[in-house]
Enzyme design. Structure first.
Site, PDB file in Angstrom:
ATOM      1  N   ASN A 228      -9.328 -16.305 -16.917  1.00 47.63           N
ATOM      2  CA  ASN A 228      -8.588 -16.811 -18.116  1.00 47.63           C
ATOM      3  C   ASN A 228      -8.635 -16.021 -19.506  1.00 47.63           C
ATOM      4  OD1 ASN A 228     -11.111 -17.013 -18.422  1.00 47.63           O
ATOM      5  ND2 ASN A 228     -10.919 -19.151 -18.828  1.00 47.63           N
TER       6      ASN A 228
ATOM      7  N   SER B 189     -11.572 -15.300 -20.651  1.00 50.78           N
ATOM      8  CA  SER B 189     -12.176 -15.678 -21.280  1.00 50.78           C
ATOM      9  C   SER B 189     -13.676 -14.366 -21.998  1.00 50.78           C
ATOM     10  CB  SER B 189     -12.713 -17.181 -20.324  1.00 50.78           C
ATOM     11  OG  SER B 189     -13.682 -16.512 -19.825  1.00 50.78           O
TER      12      SER B 189
ATOM     13  N   ASP C 264      -6.449 -20.962 -16.194  1.00 49.33           N
ATOM     14  CA  ASP C 264      -8.355 -21.071 -15.989  1.00 49.33           C
ATOM     15  C   ASP C 264      -8.855 -22.361 -14.639  1.00 49.33           C
ATOM     16  OD1 ASP C 264     -10.799 -22.528 -17.008  1.00 49.33           O
ATOM     17  OD2 ASP C 264     -10.469 -21.962 -19.172  1.00 49.33           O
TER      18      ASP C 264
ATOM     19  N   SER D 176     -26.474 -13.844  -7.810  1.00 41.94           N
ATOM     20  CA  SER D 176     -27.305 -12.773  -8.672  1.00 41.94           C
ATOM     21  C   SER D 176     -29.186 -12.878  -8.495  1.00 41.94           C
ATOM     22  CB  SER D 176     -26.856 -13.055 -10.157  1.00 41.94           C
ATOM     23  OG  SER D 176     -27.706 -12.286 -11.055  1.00 41.94           O
TER      24      SER D 176
ATOM     25  N   THR E  99     -30.805 -12.741 -10.001  1.00 40.36           N
ATOM     26  CA  THR E  99     -30.923 -13.835 -10.807  1.00 40.36           C
ATOM     27  C   THR E  99     -31.859 -15.227 -10.017  1.00 40.36           C
ATOM     28  OG1 THR E  99     -31.455 -15.025 -13.247  1.00 40.36           O
ATOM     29  CG2 THR E  99     -29.656 -15.040 -11.099  1.00 40.36           C
TER      30      THR E  99
ATOM     31  N   TYR F 207     -28.105 -19.866 -17.238  1.00 42.34           N
ATOM     32  CA  TYR F 207     -26.907 -19.936 -15.860  1.00 42.34           C
ATOM     33  C   TYR F 207     -27.268 -18.630 -14.775  1.00 42.34           C
ATOM     34  CZ  TYR F 207     -25.354 -15.426 -14.272  1.00 42.34           C
ATOM     35  OH  TYR F 207     -24.493 -13.761 -12.983  1.00 42.34           O
TER      36      TYR F 207
ATOM     37  N   LYS G   6     -25.755 -20.703 -11.127  1.00 39.73           N
ATOM     38  CA  LYS G   6     -26.099 -19.478 -10.044  1.00 39.73           C
ATOM     39  C   LYS G   6     -26.129 -20.136  -8.297  1.00 39.73           C
ATOM     40  CE  LYS G   6     -23.319 -16.237 -11.477  1.00 39.73           C
ATOM     41  NZ  LYS G   6     -22.046 -16.053 -11.065  1.00 39.73           N
TER      42      LYS G   6
ATOM     43  N   TYR H   7     -26.113 -10.263  -6.596  1.00 41.26           N
ATOM     44  CA  TYR H   7     -26.177  -8.562  -7.336  1.00 41.26           C
ATOM     45  C   TYR H   7     -27.527  -8.237  -7.836  1.00 41.26           C
ATOM     46  CZ  TYR H   7     -21.370  -9.848  -7.280  1.00 41.26           C
ATOM     47  OH  TYR H   7     -19.621 -10.033  -6.869  1.00 41.26           O
TER      48      TYR H   7
ATOM     49  N   ASN I  10     -26.063  -7.328 -24.178  1.00 47.31           N
ATOM     50  CA  ASN I  10     -27.374  -7.177 -24.033  1.00 47.31           C
ATOM     51  C   ASN I  10     -27.811  -6.754 -23.031  1.00 47.31           C
ATOM     52  OD1 ASN I  10     -27.630  -9.822 -25.480  1.00 47.31           O
ATOM     53  ND2 ASN I  10     -25.906 -10.509 -23.897  1.00 47.31           N
TER      54      ASN I  10
HETATM   55  P1  NAD Z   1     -17.185 -10.750 -16.443  1.00 50.42           P
HETATM   56  O1  NAD Z   1     -17.167 -11.558 -17.406  1.00 50.42           O
HETATM   57  O2  NAD Z   1     -16.430  -9.582 -16.857  1.00 50.42           O
HETATM   58  O3  NAD Z   1     -16.017 -11.102 -15.828  1.00 50.42           O
HETATM   59  C1  NAD Z   1     -15.818 -12.309 -15.374  1.00 50.42           C
HETATM   60  C2  NAD Z   1     -14.386 -12.824 -15.243  1.00 50.42           C
HETATM   61  O4  NAD Z   1     -14.227 -14.266 -15.293  1.00 50.42           O
HETATM   62  C3  NAD Z   1     -13.962 -11.872 -16.777  1.00 50.42           C
HETATM   63  O5  NAD Z   1     -12.800 -11.790 -17.313  1.00 50.42           O
HETATM   64  C4  NAD Z   1     -13.650 -14.023 -18.063  1.00 50.42           C
HETATM   65  O6  NAD Z   1     -12.007 -13.627 -18.071  1.00 50.42           O
HETATM   66  C5  NAD Z   1     -13.415 -14.576 -15.958  1.00 50.42           C
HETATM   67  N1  NAD Z   1     -13.540 -16.426 -15.756  1.00 50.42           N
HETATM   68  C6  NAD Z   1     -14.934 -16.623 -16.697  1.00 50.42           C
HETATM   69  N2  NAD Z   1     -14.223 -18.030 -16.886  1.00 50.42           N
HETATM   70  C7  NAD Z   1     -13.466 -18.400 -15.814  1.00 50.42           C
HETATM   71  C8  NAD Z   1     -12.390 -19.493 -15.540  1.00 50.42           C
HETATM   72  N3  NAD Z   1     -13.207 -20.945 -16.016  1.00 50.42           N
HETATM   73  N4  NAD Z   1     -11.179 -19.286 -15.185  1.00 50.42           N
HETATM   74  C9  NAD Z   1     -10.549 -18.112 -15.228  1.00 50.42           C
HETATM   75  N5  NAD Z   1     -11.447 -17.089 -15.354  1.00 50.42           N
HETATM   76  C10 NAD Z   1     -12.362 -17.050 -15.784  1.00 50.42           C
HETATM   77  O7  NAD Z   1     -18.379 -10.898 -15.242  1.00 50.42           O
HETATM   78  P2  NAD Z   1     -18.913  -9.762 -14.156  1.00 50.42           P
HETATM   79  O8  NAD Z   1     -19.521  -8.775 -14.870  1.00 50.42           O
HETATM   80  O9  NAD Z   1     -17.977  -8.774 -13.795  1.00 50.42           O
HETATM   81  O10 NAD Z   1     -19.113 -10.515 -13.762  1.00 50.42           O
HETATM   82  C11 NAD Z   1     -18.419 -11.280 -12.107  1.00 50.42           C
HETATM   83  C12 NAD Z   1     -18.837 -12.020 -12.144  1.00 50.42           C
HETATM   84  O11 NAD Z   1     -20.501 -11.378 -10.841  1.00 50.42           O
HETATM   85  C13 NAD Z   1     -19.764 -13.594 -12.887  1.00 50.42           C
HETATM   86  O12 NAD Z   1     -20.184 -14.876 -11.761  1.00 50.42           O
HETATM   87  C14 NAD Z   1     -21.420 -13.156 -12.811  1.00 50.42           C
HETATM   88  O13 NAD Z   1     -21.971 -14.215 -13.037  1.00 50.42           O
HETATM   89  C15 NAD Z   1     -21.627 -12.675 -11.132  1.00 50.42           C
HETATM   90  N6  NAD Z   1     -22.890 -11.522 -12.095  1.00 50.42           N
HETATM   91  C16 NAD Z   1     -23.038 -10.645 -12.641  1.00 50.42           C
HETATM   92  C17 NAD Z   1     -23.948  -8.968 -12.898  1.00 50.42           C
HETATM   93  C18 NAD Z   1     -23.699  -8.516 -14.223  1.00 50.42           C
HETATM   94  O14 NAD Z   1     -24.439  -7.667 -13.925  1.00 50.42           O
HETATM   95  N7  NAD Z   1     -22.490  -8.320 -14.573  1.00 50.42           N
HETATM   96  C19 NAD Z   1     -24.999  -9.583 -12.496  1.00 50.42           C
HETATM   97  C20 NAD Z   1     -25.057 -11.118 -11.094  1.00 50.42           C
HETATM   98  C21 NAD Z   1     -24.042 -11.619 -10.587  1.00 50.42           C
HETATM   99  C1  UD1 Z   2     -30.269  -9.198 -16.952  1.00 53.18           C
HETATM  100  C2  UD1 Z   2     -29.869 -11.148 -16.854  1.00 53.18           C
HETATM  101  C3  UD1 Z   2     -29.818 -11.135 -16.103  1.00 53.18           C
HETATM  102  C4  UD1 Z   2     -28.141 -10.481 -14.686  1.00 53.18           C
HETATM  103  C5  UD1 Z   2     -28.986  -8.958 -14.407  1.00 53.18           C
HETATM  104  C6  UD1 Z   2     -27.660  -8.174 -13.482  1.00 53.18           C
HETATM  105  C7  UD1 Z   2     -31.474 -11.359 -18.474  1.00 53.18           C
HETATM  106  C8  UD1 Z   2     -32.386 -12.005 -19.051  1.00 53.18           C
HETATM  107  N1  UD1 Z   2     -31.374 -11.318 -17.081  1.00 53.18           N
HETATM  108  O1  UD1 Z   2     -31.594  -8.969 -15.908  1.00 53.18           O
HETATM  109  O2  UD1 Z   2     -29.875 -12.762 -15.477  1.00 53.18           O
HETATM  110  O3  UD1 Z   2     -29.065 -10.906 -12.944  1.00 53.18           O
HETATM  111  O4  UD1 Z   2     -29.266  -8.617 -16.585  1.00 53.18           O
HETATM  112  O5  UD1 Z   2     -27.144  -7.757 -14.484  1.00 53.18           O
HETATM  113  O6  UD1 Z   2     -30.644 -10.922 -19.587  1.00 53.18           O
HETATM  114  N2  UD1 Z   2     -33.926  -3.335 -21.543  1.00 53.18           N
HETATM  115  C9  UD1 Z   2     -34.394  -3.141 -23.007  1.00 53.18           C
HETATM  116  N3  UD1 Z   2     -34.111  -2.954 -24.231  1.00 53.18           N
HETATM  117  C10 UD1 Z   2     -32.919  -3.626 -23.896  1.00 53.18           C
HETATM  118  C11 UD1 Z   2     -32.172  -4.139 -23.029  1.00 53.18           C
HETATM  119  C12 UD1 Z   2     -32.566  -3.786 -21.385  1.00 53.18           C
HETATM  120  O7  UD1 Z   2     -35.358  -2.232 -22.680  1.00 53.18           O
HETATM  121  O8  UD1 Z   2     -31.528  -3.123 -25.334  1.00 53.18           O
HETATM  122  C13 UD1 Z   2     -34.689  -3.632 -20.381  1.00 53.18           C
HETATM  123  C14 UD1 Z   2     -35.174  -4.721 -19.912  1.00 53.18           C
HETATM  124  O9  UD1 Z   2     -36.206  -5.573 -20.705  1.00 53.18           O
HETATM  125  C15 UD1 Z   2     -35.143  -4.649 -18.638  1.00 53.18           C
HETATM  126  C16 UD1 Z   2     -34.556  -3.621 -18.165  1.00 53.18           C
HETATM  127  O10 UD1 Z   2     -34.200  -3.248 -19.391  1.00 53.18           O
HETATM  128  O11 UD1 Z   2     -36.105  -4.418 -17.775  1.00 53.18           O
HETATM  129  C17 UD1 Z   2     -32.864  -4.076 -17.799  1.00 53.18           C
HETATM  130  O12 UD1 Z   2     -32.439  -5.222 -18.730  1.00 53.18           O
HETATM  131  P1  UD1 Z   2     -30.710  -5.947 -18.656  1.00 53.18           P
HETATM  132  O13 UD1 Z   2     -29.888  -4.290 -18.036  1.00 53.18           O
HETATM  133  O14 UD1 Z   2     -30.712  -7.100 -19.643  1.00 53.18           O
HETATM  134  O15 UD1 Z   2     -30.779  -7.034 -16.830  1.00 53.18           O
HETATM  135  P2  UD1 Z   2     -32.237  -7.816 -16.650  1.00 53.18           P
HETATM  136  O16 UD1 Z   2     -32.754  -8.329 -17.557  1.00 53.18           O
HETATM  137  O17 UD1 Z   2     -33.021  -6.767 -15.318  1.00 53.18           O
END
Ligand code: NAD
Ligand code: UD1
Length: 341
Positions: free
Chosen positions: A32, A34, A58, A124, A126, A148, A152, A176, A197
């Site tokens: 979608n 978003s 969506d 995740s 997490t 969040y 999960k 992941y 972030n």
């Molecule tokens: P992302 O935001 O880049 O991709 C998610 C996609 O889902 C986006 O393109 C968004 O537009 C789409 N989306 C969200 N809600 C929707 C809905 N209701 N209908 C249709 N589309 C929708 O995120 P990503 O980093 O590619 O992560 C993919 C998945 O992996 C997510 O579920 C995320 O929670 C999980 N995950 C990501 C990380 C990470 O660090 N990137 C870590 C652990 C788990």
């Molecule tokens: C974050 C998410 C987590 C998700 C994971 C996967 C938060 C609190 N947690 O974890 O839910 O599953 O990503 O991608 O967002 N750091 C800095 N300065 C910054 C950013 C990060 O020092 O500006 C440090 C953090 O303290 C951490 C490390 O870098 O020690 C990694 O941080 P980040 O990339 O945000 O990932 P996680 O905190 O592991």
């Protein structure tokens, strides 16, 4: 038969679409937008020279989702679609619960109706909350520390209940660790909205000059240099893990969780040094207070994925930094506009 990829325009989804198409799978993508842009979909075709069907749908729109299943022969679903920003989830929890959980419930209902009972789900690390020790194995106690993370965890539970009700389901819960990096072409990568972030996108934006300096959150953790340690995994390795999980769920039934990480932990300072070394860019940083909710060390035991999926990460931190930077440098505004390469 096609593989439905929900959230396929996003960061991990787009890389997985490339790997699926390159491996000869037919795919149907639903998103979608978003948290993504249509440009990523064009680049999937550019990289693979393969066409695929896309629906701007969506997951909350059940009727529209049914059309997707009605018009295509879906064999299995890789379910990425969801919202993922921890801080935002604390501010707007209902939106997160609604989007992630209701979206998944609707998807499962439609899958059931069309007798599609194979799913790879994006979970995740997490879900391990504050792990007692490292490395983390899949049988560690589960806990979540923010909305969040709870989405999960709840979805994992819902999928377990679904499987208990009907053993014909085949489901892989992929936990992941910290996905970073980008496709080595530099054509697809992570394109966060606003100020990032997460560590690697932040470092990239400091390197490109968009942000002045990195704030390193905490210097007194119980780690080799006092900064937080994480298991960073290259997004292309992660994408390949999905293909292995897909093979498994297509050929078997059951529900199983797998850690997808490298099994190696790197500190924030390790990442900065490595990035500086491979890119020749200097990253200005200063230490600041710990970020609330952060843990000292988090890395995976990846034995299960290796044994049961035949998957192992192959790329190292240098590859991750180099590929992240290539993507950032050639797309300083993400997917917004075509720029120098
Ligand atoms: P992302 O935001 O880049 O991709 C998610 C996609 O889902 C986006 O393109 C968004 O537009 C789409 N989306 C969200 N809600 C929707 C809905 N209701 N209908 C249709 N589309 C929708 O995120 P990503 O980093 O590619 O992560 C993919 C998945 O992996 C997510 O579920 C995320 O929670 C999980 N995950 C990501 C990380 C990470 O660090 N990137 C870590 C652990 C788990
Ligand atoms: C974050 C998410 C987590 C998700 C994971 C996967 C938060 C609190 N947690 O974890 O839910 O599953 O990503 O991608 O967002 N750091 C800095 N300065 C910054 C950013 C990060 O020092 O500006 C440090 C953090 O303290 C951490 C490390 O870098 O020690 C990694 O941080 P980040 O990339 O945000 O990932 P996680 O905190 O592991």
């Amino acid at each position: 038969m096609s593989i439905l990829v929900t959230g396929g325009a996003g960061y991990i989804g787009s890389h997985t679409c490339v790997e699926l198409l390159n491996a000869g799978h037919e795919i149907v993508v639903v998103d979608n937008f978003s948290n993504s842009k249509p440009e990523s979909l064009k680049r999937i075709t550019e990289l693979t020279k393969k066409e695929y069907k896309f629906y701007e749908v969506d997951l909350l729109d059940k009727k529209a989702l049914e059309t997707v299943f009605c018009e295509n022969q879906i064999e299995a679903v890789i379910h990425f679609a969801g919202l993922k920003a921890v801080g935002e989830s604390v501010e707007i929890p209902l939106h997160y619960y609604y989007n992630n959980i209701t979206g998944t419930l609707i998807l499962c209902e439609v899958m059931k109706k069309y007798d599609v009972k194979k799913m790879v789900f994006s979970s995740s690390a997490t879900v391990y909350g504050f792990p007692k020790h490292v490395p983390i194995t899949e049988d560690f106690p589960l806990a979540a520390t923010n909305p969040y993370g709870r989405t999960k965890l709840m979805i994992e539970e819902i999928l377990k209940d679904l499987h208990s009700s009907d053993n014909n389901w085949g489901i892989a819960l992929l936990r992941y660790f910290n996905p970073i990096g980008a496709h080595e072409s530099g054509r697809i990568g992570e394109d966060p909205n606003g100020i990032p972030n997460n560590l690697m996108p932040y470092i990239n934006q400091v390197a490109i000059g968009k942000l002045d300096k990195l704030n390193v959150f905490g210097s007194d953790y119980d780690t080799h240099d006092g900064t937080g340690v994480r298991d960073y995994i290259h997004v292309v390795d992660l994408a390949k893990g999905h293909l292995k999980a897909l093979e498994k769920i297509i050929s078997t039934t059951g529900i199983d969780a797998f850690n997808l990480g490298t099994g190696v932990g790197y500190s924030v300072l390790d990442v900065i040094k490595n990035f500086e070394h491979v890119t020749s860019q200097r990253i200005a940083y200063s230490f600041t207070h710990r970020r609330s909710g952060d843990i000292d060390k988090c890395y995976a035991d990846t034995t299960k994925a290796m044994k049961e999926l035949g998957w192992k990460a192959t790329k190292n931190l240098e590859d991750m930094c180099r590929d992240s930077w290539r993507w950032q440098r050639s797309n300083p505004k993400g997917y917004e506009e075509e720029t120098f390469k």
